[in-house]
Structure formats: structure tokens, C-alpha cells
Design an enzyme around this catalytic site. Structure first.
Site, mmCIF file in Angstrom:
data_model
loop_
_atom_site.group_PDB
_atom_site.id
_atom_site.type_symbol
_atom_site.label_atom_id
_atom_site.label_comp_id
_atom_site.label_asym_id
_atom_site.label_seq_id
_atom_site.Cartn_x
_atom_site.Cartn_y
_atom_site.Cartn_z
ATOM 1 N N ASP A 1 1.371 -0.877 -0.299
ATOM 2 C CA ASP A 1 -0.181 -0.077 -0.128
ATOM 3 C C ASP A 1 0.470 1.522 -0.164
ATOM 4 O OD1 ASP A 1 -2.604 1.104 0.642
ATOM 5 O OD2 ASP A 1 -1.718 2.099 1.741
ATOM 6 N N ASN B 1 -2.245 12.399 -4.716
ATOM 7 C CA ASN B 1 -3.345 12.990 -6.272
ATOM 8 C C ASN B 1 -4.232 14.538 -5.702
ATOM 9 O OD1 ASN B 1 -4.597 11.603 -7.816
ATOM 10 N ND2 ASN B 1 -6.217 10.866 -6.396
ATOM 11 N N HIS C 1 -6.186 14.257 -10.462
ATOM 12 C CA HIS C 1 -6.157 12.339 -11.351
ATOM 13 C C HIS C 1 -4.638 11.919 -12.010
ATOM 14 C CE1 HIS C 1 -9.239 11.823 -7.592
ATOM 15 N NE2 HIS C 1 -9.738 12.460 -8.470
ATOM 16 N N ASP D 1 -4.678 2.631 -5.002
ATOM 17 C CA ASP D 1 -3.254 2.603 -4.887
ATOM 18 C C ASP D 1 -2.039 1.255 -4.453
ATOM 19 O OD1 ASP D 1 -4.381 3.174 -1.966
ATOM 20 O OD2 ASP D 1 -2.915 4.376 -1.993
#
Length: 481
Positions: A355, A363, A368, A398
Site C-alpha cells: 500500500d 493526488n 488525478h 493504490d
């Protein structure tokens, strides 16, 4: 405007020269014919600098063809002036030039229609079949009546079918063009005039005549000069570049056309025999020989296209469109297969759950689009950390998962995790800035009886424990459970 003016002047001068040709003394015509046939070299050569280098092959073939034809006409002019007869060598050279001209037309079709192969083959097949019918009904009886030899008829038929097929391909390019291209239409006129000229030579028996009928020379002069007019127009550059993409569908109507094209020549021969008319065996033999390979190529092309489409759909169904990695569904399939392996046959598989730390901030700051680019770069770096046989997938958002199916000892897993941290610790170039993120990794070794959901759940828990350790200042952001 300048291109139209140049083309217009060229066309007017060409028409004037062609119309004035019959008024010239017979002995002067070969020289004038030679000079007029060489005139298109200037506009064709002038088109070369305006054409992108990858698309110049058709132009170079035209230049070669005109040069070879000019050399043949020069030898003929000298032979007629000295001996009063045409040179056989010159005729052979001119024939080679015409073959090069056909190759240039084929190259033009290949360049312009490379994204419409199926449609071009269909039109070529229909054109060849149509020319074959016209030959059997009208042209062959006329050739018989003037005493044309079988060999000459066969040669002329091959030339006529070839020109007709290429003309059909050019018609397809015209139909598919988003806007009219004058150069394409002029090129079609060139081929049409070539067909008329070759048929005229056969019907008048003027292949080896010293002085051919003036109208025949005018037809060939018009074909050469029209070629120059096509090259002088600005649309020639567009014609040499790839055309619009066409969706290739072999509908029932297409199948009907292909079936008729395959059977039309034998049917015409059969009808002629029933009516008591002489049947030329060349028509079904040469016509079918020309059409059958094209139909086979058409079917093979469609089959290959369908196979490519099936592979693309399969890839889309099993891979993430952003990173190109296997998606969650595909990963679960591979994980289930690895967990179902015979116990004791290999080492138990290991699952790494990764992760990204700090991805949301990137972001939110850059948007994006930049976030997607970051995920793509992360996937590329993670892929370089794997061993042969390992599987990397984007699990969602992610999150990335790695399956080490066998021979993954704790030491090996530890080295993989360290490579992952090192790979993602280097800055990423995004939006002109260097961006740094972290990664938390949870690693779980499968135990007997564990299914895919259970091992993923445990790896996810291990990852969150590693994330808490990282937040508390732990050096390594991973935990092997």
C-alpha cells in the site's frame, strides 16, 4: 491557391501538347513523345521534398518507372531514325517501366490503405471479376477477329486484370477519403488511360508498328501528363500518407460479392458454351488464378483480425487498463491455483500486500492525471523487483499485490521487500517536480487449508501493522506474518 495555379497551368500545357500532337510530322513524333513522357519527372521529383521520408517509396518508384520508360522511348526514337523500325530491347525496357509503374500504384495503395486492407481486397476482387466478364463478352471476341495470338491475348489479359484490380483499390481509397483528393482522382485517370491504351494496342495490332495511330499515342501521353498533374497538386502528399481507419466487417453482402467474384468467370464461360459461342479457356483460368488468392488472403486477414480482437478482449478482461498489470480477478485466479497445488510438492506460496504511503496527498495536489501516471510508474518499478515466476497485480486504488508461488523462503521474501522499499524510495518525476512516496508491505506465507480470501485478509492486516510501525518511526515498513 498556388498549388491549384501550378496544377492548372500544367494541365493546360499538357492538353495543348496532346491536342497538337497529331499535327506534327510523323518523323518528329517519337522525339516529341519522348520529351512529353519525361515531363512528369519534374513535378514528381518536386513532390519528394514535400513528402515525409517514410512515405516517399511510391514516389521513388514513379521516378524509376518514368526514367526507365524514358530510356526505352529514347532507344526507340534513335532506332526509328536510324533503321526505320522499333527496337525489341526498347520495348522490353518500356515494359519494365510499366511494371514499375504498377508497383508504384500498389505501394500507394499499401501506404494509403494500410488501415483498410479488407475493404481494398474486396474492391480489388470485384474489379478483377468485372474486368474478366467484360473481357469474355466484348474484348476477347474482338481480339479473335483481328487475329491476335494466344500468347499476346494472355499477356494483355494479365495486364488488364492487374490495372483493373489496382483501379478498384484506388476507388476504395476514394470512397474512404474524408475529403476529395484531386491527386487520387487523377491517379485513377492515369490507370484508366493505361487500360484504354493497352487495349488499343491489341485491337489495332500496333505493338510493333513503327508509327502507331496518333490517337493511341495521345492516350499514353495523356496518362503520363496526368500523372505529372497529380504529383504537382498539394493533395499528393496527403495521398501518400496513411488514410482513415475502417472497421472491417465481413457482412453477408460482402460474402455474396466474394462468392459471385469467385464464380462469375466460370459461369460466363458456361453460358457462352450453352449459347454455342466459342469459349476462351484463358478467362476462367487467369481470372480464377487472380481472384482465389485474394479471397484466401481476405479470409485469412479477417481470421487474424478476429484472433487479435479476441486476444485484446481477453487482455482487457484480465488486466488493469492503467498499469497493464493483471487485475484483481486475474490475480485471484492465479492465487487460487497456487494455493491448490499439491501439498509438499513445492514450498508454500507467499503473498505480499503493498500500500502506497502519501499517494492521496499527491493526488490532491496534482490531480488525478498525475496520480494515474504515478501509479503507472510504481507498477513499472515494482515489476523490476520480482523474480521469474512471480506475479504482480494492481489490487485496487493504490494497492498492489505480489504472489511468490514457490521457493520463497523468509530470507528471499525479506530481500524482495527490501528491494520494493528501495525502488519506491527514489523520487518520481511528476508534473515537472520530484515527488517522494513510501510503501507499507505485509507478507504472509500460506498454510495448509488457507484459501485466497483468508491469505489476502491476513496480508492486508500485516500491511496495516507495518503502516502503524512506519508511522511510529520503525525503519522497515513491513511485517512478515
Amino acid at each position: 491557391m498556388r498549388s491549384r495555379l501550378i496544377t492548372g497551368c500544367y494541365v493546360v500545357a499538357s492538353l495543348f501538347a496532346t491536342v497538337a500532337y497529331p499535327a506534327l510530322p510523323v518523323t518528329a513524333r517519337p522525339t516529341v513523345y519522348l520529351l512529353a513522357a519525361l515531363c512528369p519527372l519534374l513535378p514528381v521529383a518536386g513532390c519528394l521534398p514535400r513528402t515525409p521520408r517514410p512515405y516517399r517509396r511510391a514516389l521513388w518508384l514513379i521516378v524509376s518507372a518514368l526514367s526507365v520508360i524514358g530510356a526505352g522511348n529514347l532507344i526507340n526514337a534513335v532506332a526509328i531514325a536510324n533503321t526505320g523500325a522499333r527496337s525489341g530491347v526498347a520495348q522490353l525496357i518500356v515494359t519494365v517501366g510499366h511494371v514499375l509503374m504498377l508497383l508504384s500504384a500498389l505501394q500507394l495503395v499499401r501506404q494509403r490503405g494500410r488501415d483498410d486492407v479488407g475493404g481494398i481486397i474486396d474492391m480489388t476482387v470485384v474489379a478483377i471479376a468485372t474486368v474478366g466478364v467484360l473481357w469474355a463478352i466484348a474484348l476477347q471476341p474482338r481480339l479473335e477477329s483481328v487475329g491476335a495470338r494466344v500468347g499476346g491475348q494472355a499477356s494483355l489479359m494479365v495486364i488488364t486484370l492487374s490495372l483493373g484490380g489496382i483501379l478498384g483499390a484506388l476507388v476504395r481509397l476514394e470512397v474512404r477519403s474524408r475529403r476529395p483528393l484531386l491527386a487520387l482522382r487523377l491517379f485513377m485517370v492515369v490507370l484508366l488511360l493505361a487500360v484504354v491504351g493497352n487495349l488499343g494496342l491489341a485491337l489495332t495490332g500496333s505493338f510493333v508498328a513503327v508509327y502507331r495511330p496518333a490517337w493511341l499515342d495521345m492516350v499514353f501521353l495523356l496518362s503520363y501528363l496526368t500523372l505529372g498533374a497529380a504529383a504537382s497538386h498539394r493533395s499528393m502528399v496527403t495521398l501518400l500518407s496513411p488514410g482513415p481507419t475502417s472497421q472491417d466487417r465481413l457482412s453477408r453482402l460482402h460474402l455474396v460479392f466474394l462468392g459471385l467474384a469467385l464464380g462469375i468467370n466460370p459461369v460466363v464461360a458456361g453460358v457462352q458454351q450453352v449459347l454455342g459461342r466459342p469459349v476462351d479457356a484463358l478467362v476462367p483460368a487467369i481470372g480464377t488464378t487472380a481472384i482465389v488468392p485474394l479471397v484466401m488472403v481476405r479470409i485469412g486477414w479477417l481470421s487474424a483480425q478476429r484472433l487479435r480482437a479476441e486476444r485484446a478482449l481477453s487482455h482487457q478482461a484480465t488486466h488493469d487498463p492503467l498499469t497493464g498489470l493483471p487485475n484483481r480477478a486475474e490475480f485471484l485466479t492465479r492465487l487460487t491455483a497456487a494455493l491448490s497445488a499439491e501439498p509438499g510438492a513445492t514450498r508454500p506460496p507467499v503473498l505480499l500486500f503493498c500500500d502506497l504511503d502519501g499517494f492521496k496527498a499527491v493526488n490532491d495536489r496534482f490531480g488525478h492525471v498525475v496520480g494515474d501516471e504515478l501509479l503507472h510508474q510504481v507498477g513499472s518499478r515494482l515489476a523490476r523487483c520480482l523474480r521469474e515466476g512471480d506475479t504482480l497485480a494492481r489490487y485496487g486504488g493504490d494497492e498492489f499485490v505480489i504472489l511468490c508461488p514457490a521457493a520463497a523462503t523468509p530470507a528471499v521474501v525479506d530481500r524482495i521487500c527490501q528491494r520494493i522499499e528501495q525502488a519506491l524510495s527514489a523520487p518520481f518525476e511528476l508534473g515537472g517536480e520530484a515527488v517522494t512516496i513510501g510503501v507499507s508491505v505485509g507478507a504472509v506465507t500460506a498454510v495448509p487449508g488457507m484459501d485466497a480470501d483468508a491469505i489476502i485478509r491476513r496480508a492486508d492486516e500485516a500491511m496495516y501493522l507495518a503502516k502503524r510501525n512506519r508511522a511510529a518511526g520503525a525503519h522497515l515498513s513491513l511485517r512478515v506474518a
